[in-house]
Enzyme design. Sequence first.
Site, short mmCIF file in Angstrom:
data_model
loop_
_atom_site.label_atom_id
_atom_site.label_comp_id
_atom_site.label_asym_id
_atom_site.label_seq_id
_atom_site.Cartn_x
_atom_site.Cartn_y
_atom_site.Cartn_z
N GLU A 79 1.98 11.56 63.60
CA GLU A 79 1.62 12.81 62.87
C GLU A 79 0.31 12.97 62.84
O GLU A 79 -0.49 12.04 62.37
CB GLU A 79 2.96 11.67 61.47
CG GLU A 79 4.23 11.82 61.52
CD GLU A 79 5.34 13.60 61.58
OE1 GLU A 79 4.69 14.38 61.88
OE2 GLU A 79 6.07 13.11 62.04
N CYS A 142 9.09 8.79 54.73
CA CYS A 142 8.52 8.42 55.75
C CYS A 142 6.85 8.71 55.32
O CYS A 142 6.21 8.24 55.54
CB CYS A 142 9.02 8.70 57.01
SG CYS A 142 10.10 7.99 58.23
N HIS A 171 7.02 9.25 64.51
CA HIS A 171 8.38 9.41 64.45
C HIS A 171 9.08 8.95 65.71
O HIS A 171 8.69 9.58 66.70
CB HIS A 171 8.99 10.49 63.30
CG HIS A 171 8.71 10.85 62.17
ND1 HIS A 171 8.61 11.70 61.57
CD2 HIS A 171 9.79 9.85 61.60
CE1 HIS A 171 8.86 11.24 59.99
NE2 HIS A 171 10.14 10.23 60.22
N1 PCA Z 1 13.14 7.79 58.60
C1 PCA Z 1 13.19 8.68 57.40
C2 PCA Z 1 13.00 7.53 56.32
C3 PCA Z 1 13.20 6.08 56.83
C4 PCA Z 1 13.57 6.54 58.74
O1 PCA Z 1 13.34 5.55 59.41
C5 PCA Z 1 11.66 9.35 56.88
O2 PCA Z 1 11.92 10.38 57.73
O3 PCA Z 1 12.19 9.91 56.23
#
Ligand code: PCA
Length: 213
Positions: A79, A142, A171
Amino acid sequence: MRTVLITAFEPFGQDTENAAALVCEHLLDSGPGYRVLKRILPVEFVAAREALLSYMDEIRPDLVLCLGQAAGRSEITPERTAVNLMDAKIPDNAGWMPDEVPIFLEGPAAYFTNVPVKSVVQAAREAGYPAALSNSAGTYVCNCVFYSLMNRIAYTPSNEATPPLWGDFIHIPYIKEQKGVENAPLSLKQATETVRFLLEAIIKQMDSHNQFF
Ligand code: PCA
């Protein structure tokens, strides 16, 4: 020897496993010039942020990489941007569903990661790994953890004796081995090897940036 803190998350929503936790578990505990410490965060806006900051106080890492699951994606996505906003479509695991709430009232609207994320992703793609740059970590837990990480880094002074702390959020899409998931784009091995490549590419960048420390 650099100390790397890697975090992942508990399962949330409809899922009984979290792809990020599977990848975190399978990453090696060390590599050339670094050791890895792993921690799992709750999928709760407030508790996740507090847990991350207390693990950072405990471990005093040189690099923090937070991993989270992003179900709709097909590649491993580092990100670029964290925004000062909590805006949930489903409740977190504590039952809270914030509606346009800032993470820090006085905080800036957004932070960029201080990892040179574009070149690191490009290096991974050139080496054949399924990585792509993402410009938004969303507005759920996240993003809240990522924003809190970058806020901490912004207030952590570096000087000639203390090299800068680096941090990013990555991610992870659904993983083939994950229970209850169909048509996942990546195997656990592909995902883990991609994250390891990205981690080692970041460490190389740290080495060249921090050569004077
Ligand atoms: N993904 C979520 C929160 C926890 C996770 O593994 C997100 O993308 O916010």
